[in-house]
Design an enzyme around this catalytic site. Structure first.
Site, PDB file in Angstrom:
ATOM      1  N   LYS A  22       0.838  -1.205   0.000  1.00 32.49           N
ATOM      2  CA  LYS A  22       0.000   0.000   0.000  1.00 32.49           C
ATOM      3  C   LYS A  22       0.871   1.251   0.000  1.00 32.49           C
ATOM      4  CE  LYS A  22      -2.882   2.708   3.229  1.00 32.49           C
ATOM      5  NZ  LYS A  22      -3.683   2.722   4.478  1.00 32.49           N
ATOM      6  N   ASP A  72      -2.334  10.351   3.930  1.00 30.31           N
ATOM      7  CA  ASP A  72      -3.705   9.947   4.246  1.00 30.31           C
ATOM      8  C   ASP A  72      -4.351  10.965   5.184  1.00 30.31           C
ATOM      9  OD1 ASP A  72      -6.076   8.671   4.651  1.00 30.31           O
ATOM     10  OD2 ASP A  72      -5.261   7.011   5.832  1.00 30.31           O
ATOM     11  N   LYS A  97      -9.603  12.927   8.960  1.00 24.78           N
ATOM     12  CA  LYS A  97      -9.011  12.498  10.228  1.00 24.78           C
ATOM     13  C   LYS A  97      -8.886  13.686  11.171  1.00 24.78           C
ATOM     14  CE  LYS A  97      -5.970   8.740   8.634  1.00 24.78           C
ATOM     15  NZ  LYS A  97      -6.591   7.673   9.425  1.00 24.78           N
ATOM     16  N   ASP A 144       2.105   6.652   5.303  1.00 26.55           N
ATOM     17  CA  ASP A 144       1.082   5.655   4.968  1.00 26.55           C
ATOM     18  C   ASP A 144       1.425   4.916   3.664  1.00 26.55           C
ATOM     19  OD1 ASP A 144      -1.218   4.330   5.768  1.00 26.55           O
ATOM     20  OD2 ASP A 144      -2.586   5.698   4.724  1.00 26.55           O
ATOM     21  N   ASP A 185     -11.839   7.146   4.587  1.00 23.76           N
ATOM     22  CA  ASP A 185     -10.595   6.908   5.318  1.00 23.76           C
ATOM     23  C   ASP A 185     -10.201   5.424   5.294  1.00 23.76           C
ATOM     24  OD1 ASP A 185      -8.361   7.521   6.764  1.00 23.76           O
ATOM     25  OD2 ASP A 185      -9.395   7.738   8.697  1.00 23.76           O
ATOM     26  N   GLU A 238      -9.229   3.778   2.845  1.00 28.17           N
ATOM     27  CA  GLU A 238      -8.793   3.860   1.445  1.00 28.17           C
ATOM     28  C   GLU A 238      -7.758   2.797   1.092  1.00 28.17           C
ATOM     29  OE1 GLU A 238      -7.436   5.516   3.853  1.00 28.17           O
ATOM     30  OE2 GLU A 238      -5.341   5.050   3.430  1.00 28.17           O
ATOM     31  N   ARG A 280      -7.547  -0.395   1.719  1.00 28.43           N
ATOM     32  CA  ARG A 280      -8.115  -1.649   1.208  1.00 28.43           C
ATOM     33  C   ARG A 280      -8.634  -1.485  -0.224  1.00 28.43           C
ATOM     34  NH1 ARG A 280     -12.189  -1.994   6.132  1.00 28.43           N
ATOM     35  NH2 ARG A 280     -10.477  -0.779   7.005  1.00 28.43           N
TER      36      ARG A 280
HETATM   37  N1  BES Z   1      -3.676   4.577   7.239  1.00 28.57           N
HETATM   38  C1  BES Z   1      -4.752   4.325   8.125  1.00 28.57           C
HETATM   39  C2  BES Z   1      -4.397   3.308   9.214  1.00 28.57           C
HETATM   40  C3  BES Z   1      -3.342   3.738  10.211  1.00 28.57           C
HETATM   41  C4  BES Z   1      -3.728   4.239  11.437  1.00 28.57           C
HETATM   42  C5  BES Z   1      -2.006   3.543   9.957  1.00 28.57           C
HETATM   43  C6  BES Z   1      -2.766   4.588  12.360  1.00 28.57           C
HETATM   44  C7  BES Z   1      -1.044   3.901  10.877  1.00 28.57           C
HETATM   45  C8  BES Z   1      -1.417   4.417  12.090  1.00 28.57           C
HETATM   46  C9  BES Z   1      -5.940   3.767   7.343  1.00 28.57           C
HETATM   47  O1  BES Z   1      -6.084   4.235   6.058  1.00 28.57           O
HETATM   48  C10 BES Z   1      -7.175   4.161   8.073  1.00 28.57           C
HETATM   49  O2  BES Z   1      -7.434   5.325   8.162  1.00 28.57           O
HETATM   50  N2  BES Z   1      -7.913   3.191   8.586  1.00 28.57           N
HETATM   51  C11 BES Z   1      -9.119   3.443   9.276  1.00 28.57           C
HETATM   52  C12 BES Z   1     -10.156   2.439   8.853  1.00 28.57           C
HETATM   53  C13 BES Z   1     -11.529   2.726   9.355  1.00 28.57           C
HETATM   54  C14 BES Z   1     -12.058   3.996   8.735  1.00 28.57           C
HETATM   55  C15 BES Z   1     -12.416   1.564   9.027  1.00 28.57           C
HETATM   56  C16 BES Z   1      -8.825   3.322  10.767  1.00 28.57           C
HETATM   57  O3  BES Z   1      -8.042   2.456  11.158  1.00 28.57           O
HETATM   58  O4  BES Z   1      -9.330   4.132  11.531  1.00 28.57           O
HETATM   59 ZN    ZN Z   2      -4.368   4.868   5.159  1.00 30.04          ZN
HETATM   60 MN    MN Z   3      -7.181   6.047   5.980  1.00 27.64          MN
END
Ligand code: BES
Ligand code: ZN
Ligand code: MN
Length: 504
Positions: A265, A270, A277, A288, A347, A349, A351
Site C-alpha cells: 500500500k 492519508d 481524520k 502511509d 478513510d 482507502e 483496502r
Molecule cells: N492509514 C490508516 C491506518 C493507520 C492508522 C495507519 C494509524 C497507521 C497508524 C488507514 O487508512 C485508516 O485510516 N484506517 C481506518 C479504517 C476505518 C475507517 C475503518 C482506521 O483504522 O481508523
Molecule cells: Zn491509510
Molecule cells: Mn485512511
C-alpha cells in the site's frame, strides 16, 4: 558505514575501540575475546564487573582505557542481559547500543568479534552485528541545514582468525549490508514529506532500481483507467497528484520455479479524505506508504543479492485528500476484478488500493501473494507498535513468515479471518462495503482483501503499528522504521527450498 571483515583476533585491531559484550552477572562466564583481553590487561574487565559499576544489562555501555596493552586505545563494554534470554535480537540491540556509545564519543571505527555465546550460528551473529550497527545510525536529516552532530562511526570491523569462519562471515555480512541499505532506502521514502514523496516520485524511485534482471513498469491514470483500476482512481480523485501503479519484475530463477507477488500500500498522504481524520498526529500519515516503500526496497535488494526467486512487486500509489472532486461516502466503485464496492468511509482507502492490486496479482499465476500495508488503527490498538498483524489463507506462507520474523526481529502475530464477520462488510447496494464498524476492525479489513485475492495462496501483513516508532529504541530510529523489508527478504531466501519440498 563501511563494514570490514578482518582476519585476526579482536585484540589485534587498530580500531578506535574494541567492542566487548558481557552477559549480566557475567563474571563467572567471561569467555572468548573478553577473557583473553581481561587477562592480557591485568584483569580490568573483572575489576569493573566486581565493582558493580557495570552489570552487563541491556542498554548499558562503558569505556575502559587499554593503557598501551593493545593497538587500540579503548575497550567499549556493552551489556547483553541475562544469558538465558540471549539471542540474535539481543545482540543486534547490544550492537546498536555500542555503536551509539562510540558515536557519542565521535569515534570513527569500532571492532567486534563474534565470540559470543548466544547459541546462534556465526552467520546469524555476523548479520546481527551489521544490522545492529547499520540500522542504528540512521537519521532523516537531509532537510536540516546544520549537520545533526550525530554523524555515525565510519567503519565497523568484524575480527575472526579462522579462515573458514571468515568466509562465512564475509558472505553473511555482505548480504546483511544489502538488506540494511534497502531498509534505509525504505525509511527515507517513508520519512520523506508528502509534498516530495508523491505517487510520481515513487514511480521514479522504483524505475531507478531497474537493471538486467529487474524490470519496472509504471502506469499513470490513463492506463489505470483502461485497465479498470477504478478503486485506486477513486481514492486519488480528491488530490491533484495523479495516482500511479508500479509493477516491478525480478527474475532470479527459471519460470517453472513459480512467482511470489508482493503488494504494498502506498498512500503518500492519508488525510482521511471527506471522512477527514483529526488533526492530532496527522503528519505521521506521510508514512502511509510504508508498505509500498518496503516492496520497492525488497525488489531492489533481491536483485542486488541475486536471490534465486521470481518476484513481482505491485505498488498502487495515491494521495487521499478531500478536494472538490474527491470520492465520497456512498459512492460505488467498480474494482479491477469486477466486484463493486460501496464507500462508507473515505478513510478506509488502503483496502481500496489493495483490492485492485490483489485482483491484478492473479495475472501472474503466483505461488504466493503477500501484501503489506499500514492498514488499520485497530491492528495497532490490538498489537501495539512493535508487532505486525498477520492474516492468511496459506499455512506454508504464514509458517515461513513466522520463521523469517524470528530471524529478523520483526515480530508477526496471526489474527483470525473470522468467517462470521463477513456479514459486517455486506452492502445493501454493492458487492461489499469498505468498512465493518469499530469492532474487529483489522479482521474485517483482512476479510475485505480476501474477497479480491481468493483463491490465491495469500498472507496479509498489517503494519500500522510497527511501521512508525514514536521514539528511538535499539536499532530503531524515531519515525519510519522500514519494518518488513528484512522480514520479506528473509521470507524470499527461505522460499526456494520450500518450493523444492512441494515438488518432491
Ligand atoms: N492509514 C490508516 C491506518 C493507520 C492508522 C495507519 C494509524 C497507521 C497508524 C488507514 O487508512 C485508516 O485510516 N484506517 C481506518 C479504517 C476505518 C475507517 C475503518 C482506521 O483504522 O481508523
Ligand atoms: Zn491509510
Ligand atoms: Mn485512511
Amino acid at each position: 558505514m563501511k563494514i570490514k571483515v578482518r582476519k585476526g583476533l579482536l585484540e589485534g585491531s587498530r580500531a578506535d575501540a574494541l567492542a566487548i559484550f558481557v552477559f549480566e552477572n557475567g563474571l563467572k562466564v567471561l569467555s572468548g575475546a573478553a577473557a583473553r583481553i581481561d587477562k592480557a590487561a591485568g584483569g580490568i574487565i573483572k575489576e569493573l564487573l566486581e565493582s558493580g559499576d557495570f552489570r552487563g544489562k541491556p542498554n548499558e555501555a562503558v569505556i575502559l582505557y587499554t593503557r598501551g596493552n593493545f593497538p587500540s586505545r579503548r575497550l567499549l563494554l556493552a551489556g547483553l542481559g541475562k544469558k538465558e534470554d540471549a539471542g540474535v535480537e539481543v545482540f543486534r540491540r547490544a550492537m546498536a547500543c555500542a555503536v551509539r556509545k562510540a558515536t557519542g564519543l565521535k569515534l570513527k571505527s569500532l571492532a567486534v568479534s563474534l565470540e559470543i555465546e548466544t547459541g546462534d550460528a556465526i552467520e546469524s551473529l555476523a548479520a546481527a552485528a551489521v544490522e545492529g550497527a547499520a540500522l542504528s545510525c540512521y537519521r532523516f536529516d537531509c532537510f536540516q541545514k546544520e549537520e545533526s552532530g550525530r554523524n555515525c562511526i565510519e567503519a565497523l570491523e568484524i575480527c575472526e582468525p579462522d579462515s573458514v569462519k571468515l568466509k562465512k562471515i564475509e558472505a553473511a555480512a555482505n548480504c546483511a549490508e544489502a538488506a540494511c541499505s534497502a531498509v534505509l532506502f525504505a525509511r527515507d521514502l517513508a520519512c520523506g514529506p508528502s509534498n516530495q514523496v508523491t505517487p510520481r516520485l515513487l514511480s521514479r524511485q522504483a524505475a531507478a532500481c531497474s537493471g538486467k534482471k529487474l524490470r519496472v513498469k509504471t502506469f499513470g491514470p490513463a492506463e489505470m483507467k483502461k485497465l479498470g483500476m477504478n478503486a485506486v482512481l477513486g481514492v486519488a480523485q480528491g488530490s491533484s497528484e495523479p495516482a500511479a501503479f508500479i509493477e516491478m519484475h525480478y527474475k532470479g530463477n527459471k519460470p517453472s520455479a513459480g512467482t511470489v507477488v508482493l503488494v504494498g500500500k502506498a498512500i503518500t498522504f492519508d488525510s482521511g479524505g471527506i471522512s477527514l481524520k483529526p488533526a492530532d498526529k496527522m503528519e505521521e500519515m506521510k508514512a502511509d506508504m510504508s508498505g509500498g516503500a518496503a516492496v520497492i526496497a525488497v525488489l531492489k535488494a533481491a536483485a542486488e543479492m541475486k536471490l534465486p526467486v521470481n518476484v513481482v512487486g505491485l505498488i498502487p500509489a495515491a494521495e487521499n485528500l478531500p478536494g472538490g472532486k474527491a470520492y465520497k461516502p456512498g459512492d460505488i466503485l467498480k474494482s479491477y476484478s469486477g466486484l463493486s464496492i460501496e464507500v462508507i468511509s473515505t478513510d478506509a482507502e488502503g483496502r481500496l488500493l489493495l483490492a485492485d492490486a490483489l485482483g491484478y496479482a492473479a495475472k501472474f499465476k503466483p505461488a504466493a501473494v503477500i501484501d503489506i500495508a499500514t492498514l488499520t488503527g485497530a491492528c495497532q490498538v490490538a498489537l501495539g507498535d512493535r508487532v505486525s498483524g498477520m492474516f492468511g489463507t496459506d499455512e506454508k506462507i504464514k509458517s515461513l513468515l513466522r520463521q523469517a520474523a524470528e530471524e529478523t526481529g520483526e515480530p508477526v502475530w496471526e489474527l483470525p479471518l473470522v468467517d462470521d464477520y463477513k456479514e459486517l462488510i455486506k452492502s445493501d447496494v454493492a458487492d461489499l462495503k469498505n468498512t465493518g464498524g469499530r469492532a474487529g476492525g483489522a479482521i474485517t479489513a483482512a476479510l475485505f482483501l480476501k474477497r479480491f485475492v481468493d483463491p490465491l495462496p495469500w498472507a496479509h501483513l498489517d503494519i500500522a503499528g510497527p511501521a512508525w516508532s514514536a521514539a528511538e529504541k535499539g536499532y530503531l530510529p524515531k519515525g519510519a522504521t522500514g519494518f518488513g523489508v528484512r522480514l520479506l527478504l528473509s521470507f524470499l531466501r527461505r522460499w526456494p527450498e520450500n518450493q523444492a519440498d512441494r515438488q518432491r
